[in-house]
Design a protein around this motif. Structure first.
Motif, short mmCIF file in Angstrom:
data_model
loop_
_atom_site.label_atom_id
_atom_site.label_comp_id
_atom_site.label_asym_id
_atom_site.label_seq_id
_atom_site.Cartn_x
_atom_site.Cartn_y
_atom_site.Cartn_z
N MET A 1 63.24 31.99 42.92
CA MET A 1 61.68 33.32 43.16
C MET A 1 61.09 32.99 42.52
SD MET A 1 64.01 35.49 40.65
CE MET A 1 62.07 36.91 40.90
N ARG A 2 60.08 33.29 43.56
CA ARG A 2 58.36 33.38 43.25
C ARG A 2 58.21 33.84 41.80
NH1 ARG A 2 53.86 32.53 45.75
NH2 ARG A 2 52.16 34.17 45.41
N GLY A 3 56.71 33.67 41.09
CA GLY A 3 56.97 34.51 39.96
C GLY A 3 55.99 35.63 39.82
N THR A 4 55.73 36.30 38.53
CA THR A 4 55.51 37.52 38.50
C THR A 4 54.01 37.29 38.05
OG1 THR A 4 56.69 38.29 38.13
CG2 THR A 4 55.13 39.91 37.41
N LEU A 5 53.12 37.96 38.55
CA LEU A 5 51.47 37.82 37.88
C LEU A 5 51.22 38.66 37.36
CD1 LEU A 5 48.91 36.39 38.09
CD2 LEU A 5 48.59 37.87 39.98
N TYR A 6 50.84 38.61 35.96
CA TYR A 6 50.63 39.28 34.74
C TYR A 6 48.84 39.64 34.90
CZ TYR A 6 55.60 39.82 33.43
OH TYR A 6 56.87 39.86 33.94
N ILE A 7 48.59 40.23 34.95
CA ILE A 7 46.74 40.24 34.03
C ILE A 7 47.12 41.13 32.48
CG2 ILE A 7 44.79 41.66 35.00
CD1 ILE A 7 46.11 42.29 37.72
N VAL A 8 45.59 40.43 32.11
CA VAL A 8 45.59 41.25 31.03
C VAL A 8 44.09 41.45 30.78
CG1 VAL A 8 45.86 40.74 28.20
CG2 VAL A 8 47.33 40.45 29.57
N ALA A 9 43.44 42.43 29.90
CA ALA A 9 41.98 43.24 30.14
C ALA A 9 41.56 43.47 28.60
CB ALA A 9 41.21 43.20 31.62
N ALA A 10 41.00 43.50 28.61
CA ALA A 10 40.58 44.67 27.30
C ALA A 10 38.55 44.11 26.50
CB ALA A 10 41.43 43.87 26.01
N PRO A 11 38.53 45.10 26.14
CA PRO A 11 36.97 44.89 25.83
C PRO A 11 36.71 43.55 24.77
CG PRO A 11 37.83 46.57 24.51
CD PRO A 11 38.64 46.18 25.58
N SER A 12 35.27 43.13 24.64
CA SER A 12 35.12 41.90 24.02
C SER A 12 35.87 41.99 22.55
CB SER A 12 33.92 41.40 24.28
OG SER A 12 33.45 40.39 22.80
N GLY A 13 36.21 42.10 21.95
CA GLY A 13 36.71 42.47 20.44
C GLY A 13 37.76 42.63 19.94
N ALA A 14 38.48 43.37 20.68
CA ALA A 14 39.61 44.22 20.81
C ALA A 14 40.90 43.02 21.05
CB ALA A 14 39.60 44.52 22.59
N GLY A 15 40.45 41.34 20.77
CA GLY A 15 41.88 40.43 20.70
C GLY A 15 42.74 40.38 20.82
N LYS A 16 42.48 40.04 22.39
CA LYS A 16 43.08 39.40 24.00
C LYS A 16 43.65 38.45 23.86
CE LYS A 16 40.60 39.07 27.12
NZ LYS A 16 39.79 39.59 28.19
N SER A 17 42.59 37.80 23.24
CA SER A 17 43.76 36.12 23.37
C SER A 17 44.03 35.62 22.20
CB SER A 17 41.68 35.33 23.10
OG SER A 17 40.91 35.24 24.20
N SER A 18 44.13 36.69 20.49
CA SER A 18 44.48 35.99 19.91
C SER A 18 46.26 36.67 20.73
CB SER A 18 44.27 36.64 18.84
OG SER A 18 42.87 36.67 18.19
N ILE A 19 45.64 37.88 21.20
CA ILE A 19 47.86 38.54 21.79
C ILE A 19 48.23 36.90 22.44
CG2 ILE A 19 48.34 40.34 22.34
CD1 ILE A 19 46.69 41.99 20.80
N VAL A 20 47.49 37.16 23.40
CA VAL A 20 48.01 36.03 24.76
C VAL A 20 48.29 34.68 24.30
CG1 VAL A 20 46.70 35.03 26.07
CG2 VAL A 20 45.97 37.53 26.59
N ASN A 21 47.26 33.86 22.95
CA ASN A 21 48.15 33.57 22.34
C ASN A 21 49.17 33.17 21.36
OD1 ASN A 21 45.64 31.56 23.55
ND2 ASN A 21 44.58 32.20 21.31
N ALA A 22 49.62 34.03 20.94
CA ALA A 22 50.75 33.91 20.21
C ALA A 22 52.04 33.93 21.25
CB ALA A 22 50.63 35.86 19.03
N VAL A 23 51.15 35.42 22.49
CA VAL A 23 52.53 35.32 23.24
C VAL A 23 53.11 34.47 24.18
CG1 VAL A 23 53.55 37.33 25.36
CG2 VAL A 23 52.63 38.00 23.67
N LEU A 24 52.18 33.13 24.61
CA LEU A 24 52.52 32.64 24.88
C LEU A 24 53.42 31.25 24.04
CD1 LEU A 24 48.55 31.83 26.51
CD2 LEU A 24 51.03 32.36 28.03
#
Length: 205
Positions: A1-24
């Motif tokens: 089956m086809r995968g799901t596309l997830y979008i994660v956005a945030a203002p600069s400095g909100a910690g988005k990249s750190s959260i994404v890396n931990a989840v991955l």
């Protein structure tokens, strides 16, 4: 089956990249699409790992060629997601995460209405400014510009399916993982995943 596309956005400095890396690191069933950007690498950033770094003329050539799934001008620099970074993975059944800004998210939702979107907010404006300054990479002028841009960016949280407040990092990571789990348990996804089982369970004796 086809995968799901997830979008994660945030203002600069909100910690988005750190959260994404931990989840991955925790979830092997999702991969990160590496964006293209025309800006120069920041200290510690590596090509093809954090971004695909290209010149502005090269980025604009790719836009004209239709190579991008989405693209936008962010803080004076181009950012975009190449089609080859998304479509093959989704077709193979892999979930794909896009770490992009609200402008790119809007373009993606127009093309993929069933994409699942998440917006990350800081616990306060003071915390946002503290995180920006903690990087030690930007001038006072740049920080002031980013803070002003953050207010505009945060006003678009209403366009997203889920909102996470990054007050406690571990909790924010757990909440992001919970969103992925919940999405995979949606009826449509489960029917596609377990069609044979459901047919057997409902068959006449």
């Amino acid at each position: 089956m086809r995968g799901t596309l997830y979008i994660v956005a945030a203002p600069s400095g909100a910690g988005k990249s750190s959260i994404v890396n931990a989840v991955l690191a925790r979830d092997p069933n999702i991969c990160l699409s590496i964006s293209f950007t025309s800006r120069a690498p920041r200290p510690g950033e590596r090509h093809a790992e954090h971004y695909h770094f290209v010149s502005a003329p090269e980025f604009e050539r790719m836009v004209e060629a239709g190579d991008f799934f989405e693209n936008a001008l962010v803080h004076g620099d181009w950012k975009g997601t190449a089609r080859q970074s998304v479509e093959p993975q989704l077709a193979s059944g892999m979930d794909v995460l896009l770490e992009i800004d609200w402008q790119g998210a809007r373009q993606v939702r127009d093309k993929v209405p069933d994409a699942v979107s998440v917006f990350i907010l800081p616990p306060s404006r003071q915390a946002l400014e503290h995180r920006m300054r903690g990087r030690g990479q930007d001038s006072e002028e740049v920080i002031a510009q980013r803070l002003a841009a953050a207010r505009e960016e945060m006003s678009h949280y209403i366009e997203f399916d889920y909102v996470i407040v990054n007050e406690n990092f571990a909790v924010a990571v757990d909440e992001m993982c919970a969103i992925f789990t919940t999405s995979r348990l949606r009826r449509e996804a489960q029917v596609a995943r377990h069609s044979r089982l459901i047919t057997q369970l409902l068959a006449d004796e």
